[in-house]
Design a protein around this motif. Sequence first.
Motif, PDB file in Angstrom:
ATOM      1  N   LYS C 124       0.824  -1.209   0.000  1.00  0.00           N
ATOM      2  CA  LYS C 124       0.000   0.000   0.000  1.00  0.00           C
ATOM      3  C   LYS C 124       0.859   1.261   0.000  1.00  0.00           C
ATOM      4  O   LYS C 124       0.351   2.355   0.290  1.00  0.00           O
ATOM      5  CB  LYS C 124      -0.895   0.014   1.257  1.00  0.00           C
TER       6      LYS C 124
ATOM      7  N   THR D  15      -3.713   6.966  -4.538  1.00  0.00           N
ATOM      8  CA  THR D  15      -3.763   5.731  -5.321  1.00  0.00           C
ATOM      9  C   THR D  15      -4.245   4.535  -4.509  1.00  0.00           C
ATOM     10  O   THR D  15      -4.837   3.620  -5.050  1.00  0.00           O
ATOM     11  CB  THR D  15      -2.370   5.381  -5.872  1.00  0.00           C
ATOM     12  N   THR D  16      -3.942   4.520  -3.238  1.00  0.00           N
ATOM     13  CA  THR D  16      -4.332   3.333  -2.478  1.00  0.00           C
ATOM     14  C   THR D  16      -5.755   3.403  -1.949  1.00  0.00           C
ATOM     15  O   THR D  16      -6.309   2.409  -1.531  1.00  0.00           O
ATOM     16  CB  THR D  16      -3.385   3.102  -1.279  1.00  0.00           C
ATOM     17  N   ARG D  18      -9.221   3.024  -2.155  1.00  0.00           N
ATOM     18  CA  ARG D  18     -10.038   2.351  -3.151  1.00  0.00           C
ATOM     19  C   ARG D  18     -11.458   2.903  -3.211  1.00  0.00           C
ATOM     20  O   ARG D  18     -12.067   2.961  -4.273  1.00  0.00           O
ATOM     21  CB  ARG D  18     -10.067   0.853  -2.837  1.00  0.00           C
TER      22      ARG D  18
ATOM     23  N   SER E 149      -6.294  -6.478  -3.273  1.00  0.00           N
ATOM     24  CA  SER E 149      -5.794  -5.548  -4.279  1.00  0.00           C
ATOM     25  C   SER E 149      -6.834  -5.369  -5.380  1.00  0.00           C
ATOM     26  O   SER E 149      -7.886  -6.017  -5.382  1.00  0.00           O
ATOM     27  CB  SER E 149      -4.500  -6.096  -4.894  1.00  0.00           C
ATOM     28  N   GLU E 150      -6.495  -4.528  -6.320  1.00  0.00           N
ATOM     29  CA  GLU E 150      -7.396  -4.241  -7.437  1.00  0.00           C
ATOM     30  C   GLU E 150      -7.775  -5.513  -8.190  1.00  0.00           C
ATOM     31  O   GLU E 150      -8.885  -5.626  -8.726  1.00  0.00           O
ATOM     32  CB  GLU E 150      -6.719  -3.222  -8.367  1.00  0.00           C
ATOM     33  N   THR E 151      -6.888  -6.468  -8.229  1.00  0.00           N
ATOM     34  CA  THR E 151      -7.180  -7.747  -8.876  1.00  0.00           C
ATOM     35  C   THR E 151      -8.411  -8.411  -8.278  1.00  0.00           C
ATOM     36  O   THR E 151      -9.228  -9.002  -8.992  1.00  0.00           O
ATOM     37  CB  THR E 151      -5.972  -8.702  -8.709  1.00  0.00           C
ATOM     38  N   PHE E 153     -10.936  -6.874  -6.826  1.00  0.00           N
ATOM     39  CA  PHE E 153     -12.117  -6.106  -7.243  1.00  0.00           C
ATOM     40  C   PHE E 153     -12.522  -6.470  -8.672  1.00  0.00           C
ATOM     41  O   PHE E 153     -13.710  -6.620  -8.983  1.00  0.00           O
ATOM     42  CB  PHE E 153     -11.842  -4.599  -7.133  1.00  0.00           C
ATOM     43  N   SER E 154     -11.541  -6.639  -9.538  1.00  0.00           N
ATOM     44  CA  SER E 154     -11.844  -6.997 -10.930  1.00  0.00           C
ATOM     45  C   SER E 154     -12.494  -8.375 -11.009  1.00  0.00           C
ATOM     46  O   SER E 154     -13.455  -8.574 -11.758  1.00  0.00           O
ATOM     47  CB  SER E 154     -10.561  -7.014 -11.775  1.00  0.00           C
ATOM     48  N   ASP E 163     -19.121  -2.108  -6.578  1.00  0.00           N
ATOM     49  CA  ASP E 163     -18.253  -1.709  -5.465  1.00  0.00           C
ATOM     50  C   ASP E 163     -18.990  -1.765  -4.135  1.00  0.00           C
ATOM     51  O   ASP E 163     -18.398  -2.119  -3.105  1.00  0.00           O
ATOM     52  CB  ASP E 163     -17.710  -0.293  -5.711  1.00  0.00           C
TER      53      ASP E 163
END
Lengths: 203, 203, 203, 203, 203, 203
Positions: C124, D15-16, D18, E149-151, E153-154, E163
């Motif tokens: 992070k 950026t972190t 969400r 991480s964003e992964t 969420f995807s 979301d």
Amino acid sequence: MLSRALRIRPMTQPTTQRFPVPAIADLPDDIRTRLLAVQEKSGFVPNVFLTLARRPDEFRAFFAYHDALMDKESALSKAEREMIVVATSSANQCQYCVIAHGAILRIRAKNPLIADQIAVNYRKADITPRQRAMLDFAMKVCTEAHRVSETDFSALAEHGFSDDDIWDIAAIAAFFALSNRLANFTGMRPNDEFYLMGRLPKQ
Amino acid sequence: MLSRALRIRPMTQPTTQRFPVPAIADLPDDIRTRLLAVQEKSGFVPNVFLTLARRPDEFRAFFAYHDALMDKESALSKAEREMIVVATSSANQCQYCVIAHGAILRIRAKNPLIADQIAVNYRKADITPRQRAMLDFAMKVCTEAHRVSETDFSALAEHGFSDDDIWDIAAIAAFFALSNRLANFTGMRPNDEFYLMGRLPKQ
Amino acid sequence: MLSRALRIRPMTQPTTQRFPVPAIADLPDDIRTRLLAVQEKSGFVPNVFLTLARRPDEFRAFFAYHDALMDKESALSKAEREMIVVATSSANQCQYCVIAHGAILRIRAKNPLIADQIAVNYRKADITPRQRAMLDFAMKVCTEAHRVSETDFSALAEHGFSDDDIWDIAAIAAFFALSNRLANFTGMRPNDEFYLMGRLPKQ
Amino acid sequence: MLSRALRIRPMTQPTTQRFPVPAIADLPDDIRTRLLAVQEKSGFVPNVFLTLARRPDEFRAFFAYHDALMDKESALSKAEREMIVVATSSANQCQYCVIAHGAILRIRAKNPLIADQIAVNYRKADITPRQRAMLDFAMKVCTEAHRVSETDFSALAEHGFSDDDIWDIAAIAAFFALSNRLANFTGMRPNDEFYLMGRLPKQ
Amino acid sequence: MLSRALRIRPMTQPTTQRFPVPAIADLPDDIRTRLLAVQEKSGFVPNVFLTLARRPDEFRAFFAYHDALMDKESALSKAEREMIVVATSSANQCQYCVIAHGAILRIRAKNPLIADQIAVNYRKADITPRQRAMLDFAMKVCTEAHRVSETDFSALAEHGFSDDDIWDIAAIAAFFALSNRLANFTGMRPNDEFYLMGRLPKQ
Amino acid sequence: MLSRALRIRPMTQPTTQRFPVPAIADLPDDIRTRLLAVQEKSGFVPNVFLTLARRPDEFRAFFAYHDALMDKESALSKAEREMIVVATSSANQCQYCVIAHGAILRIRAKNPLIADQIAVNYRKADITPRQRAMLDFAMKVCTEAHRVSETDFSALAEHGFSDDDIWDIAAIAAFFALSNRLANFTGMRPNDEFYLMGRLPKQ
């Protein structure tokens, strides 16, 4: 056959052997016969036979299971099956199985180096990509079988393993999950003979 | 001395060796001299010398550190120090260190069985209670040094270890935490010679 | 130079420092000289120098290794190298290294926030994707180097890291695997000065 | 009171983060009032208030729970309660909680060093044996509450903790098990202000 | 309403219940009212209400939080929310939550088998791929939220989760991270009634 | 006997069953006879019999081993043996064994609650201190048999367990280490009948 004597070598440092070897005279005939047969073949009686002889019914089931997996015809070579034993037994820190089956692996593979390589870190051993996939799966069954999924079957199929081959890999890993625990709680000691077997050129 | 040739045996299956061995001709004199000296003594050049030669400054610091711990006078015998190396390197699954130092341990301890026993499960090895306490502490430094506490020092003191002995145990475990990681990321390959060393009676 | 005095601040709460600092008068000249030089530069003597001075040969090898990795020319900036130290030392729960090298990282990166971010959870932190890949690999070397494989090298190559850059990343992670264990078993105490360094605008 | 403006500083590197901070104008009155109150007191609005404002009911329950544990009278000092937060949040690698509550701990304990020590390795921090027992138990609740047993209660009773004190310790560890997970999945960013708070002598 | 009596069944084997249930007469009115309401609805008072009643402020915040997540409108069905509770509570070995919420899950899903399947190994349960993705994420929040991480969420977006749905999944997992720890340190005992609920056809 | 028909209920959601049940007509006589016998006794054929029937030799060895441990005379009651199965199978996340043997445990113990308690957290179950010691040891064999030592034998002896009782405990844990892995890699599905067995008063 029963007139022949069993030449059981006394263990010189039996400190780790928690369950004593039963008196040979007290063993059922079929078990003594099996001990003699293995002595004939190997020149000594591996301690797994002596330790489990304390429990004749478990002895018979154990070796029936072992032979059903390790001696049958299979698309996995006998050396490959021993690779599975050595890799998973090392993950379980089973001294008896790593040392005894390490010896058998060296002999089956005619390779004096492979057993030590696989015991320490199979990911760095001199094996084929197919064998690597086989060991990756065996280790998953060994350490987190609850996560086995269709993805694992597909990955193995890409290396040409059939569903029955996959059963063989998994069943060997599963059987030694049992075997490793038996050896660890009984403090089963590898016979001194195993350490050097298969290490010398002309053996 | 420099007129003598280095007899580097080509690695037959160098697939795991990720960083190639540098050309011997390009090495600084002091490093080539050290390679020759170790070849003189051992009959071959262990791959750790060849792999680290890619980085002369790191090579010099690494072996200076190694020698400061492993060659000095200590209340720990040389065999005991190698026990620490084998036990912790096995926990780190370092093929080079378990196999190479396993060989050295067999020779130092004049015991062909001890290295394999310690590599698989040091808790079941034929060692003294004092050596067991030494390895328990070395493994704690290896795997969870952040939990080392006064209790550990007391337990070791009961076996007669001084504060300086404890430093020796911990420093060896710490140094091989470095060494194991170097060997693992470089894919350092144990020389074939190590596997059999110290296993035969008259060696 | 030796006429200058070392201004060693007594540790006010040295409860965690398990190995006492040796008497300065007893130190070999080269080590005292190094202590004076670092005092000159930093304004105080970091405790790692004092603690390791108990063992002159190990002191020399340790700092030779440290300097070979941390002071040399490299494609990794000095701030990036300190990121590796902070991330891996935090995984090892090494109080000395996280706090001392956190200070150095703030100064090298001219960023008062980055060290705390990386220490708690580098995933992070305000770093670039390239730095994230660098730290992912450093953490793998730190915690499971036995699983490093060609896949890791490829992933790093995609971010422009050469094989020698990868060696740098891994070697720093490996060196601090040693360093963190030394600090943890000796109960090495971070000097009070480190906590605030690099946190104020004009420092 | 509502006429006063909220001075929300834009996050420079969000950026972190969400989940975006909701528009202040859209917030229910009671929540906006709480934001103004905390801004009044602290000089800024900590991001936990802004992030959770997206969910008014959860916001209200969260802070009601927080205040019931952290603001009430207790045999645990406010600094000790913050020690629990910092130690367990570090085990959970929660950047927001370690950095924000680290600041509060420094202020409550009037000690600029304690938060970093506890965050990295509470076992080596300058705390009393009673505080060490408190943190050992908090960490057990944090990481393996299913193993809590009467033995833990006895160990705490020996340090003078009553059953209600033990509830306080455990409930704080449990509440931050929730809080850390919220911060981690929302990518909650610690405000820049926290990093330096409580580090300077006259603050 | 307050004239009605609470029919608290004495626990026959309260050995695991570490914190005794407070005297009902001493409870604040709003809490007694809530106990009566739940008794009206369920036929008995679940022990979580009795155990937490020891701490009225925490009781109020806990149930406010619970209701905000579990009773509100959501794209997740009530059965799906209970799946998250059962899966994560099993990972935390929380006897109260697995058994009590297992009962609720059976009722909500009108499925007598699903709760046991999910409790033992949700990867092998009779659920949809969308529910599997939901539980994979909930388990990540439960066991390693610092790696979200964003992964993630995807992956969830591919199954149609917004979301806000993701917040719901994560917040339920986070809330039961708190709840499981409360139940474990208090030795909270599931009421006998829960074990059979929802298992019989016409219930 | 062979004229009787096997009433195999089709699995309604066989998605997790990775290896299909073989055609009954193709089974060897002795295996079909065993299937009929178990159907006679239980009213249905548990899927473990159907799944393993694919491999007759392994089937025979598996059930011979099972019966040698679970059906023989022992100082451990049959309920206690099932406790070991449920506790260790839950640690291995084996859906088949927890659900099927949970049913058997409820019946053997004449206790509708005990199986769920042990499956979730045996440390909080309504068992005697002797049974707790038995399960602690079984779990050690299950998860870290390599650490079993004389200390464990002494702790069990204090509860009156003989060396042969200890073998029984360990061997059951070891056998289900095998069994759990078989069930997990084959995706063995518990029959619907098991879920409710032993839960109703008059069963």
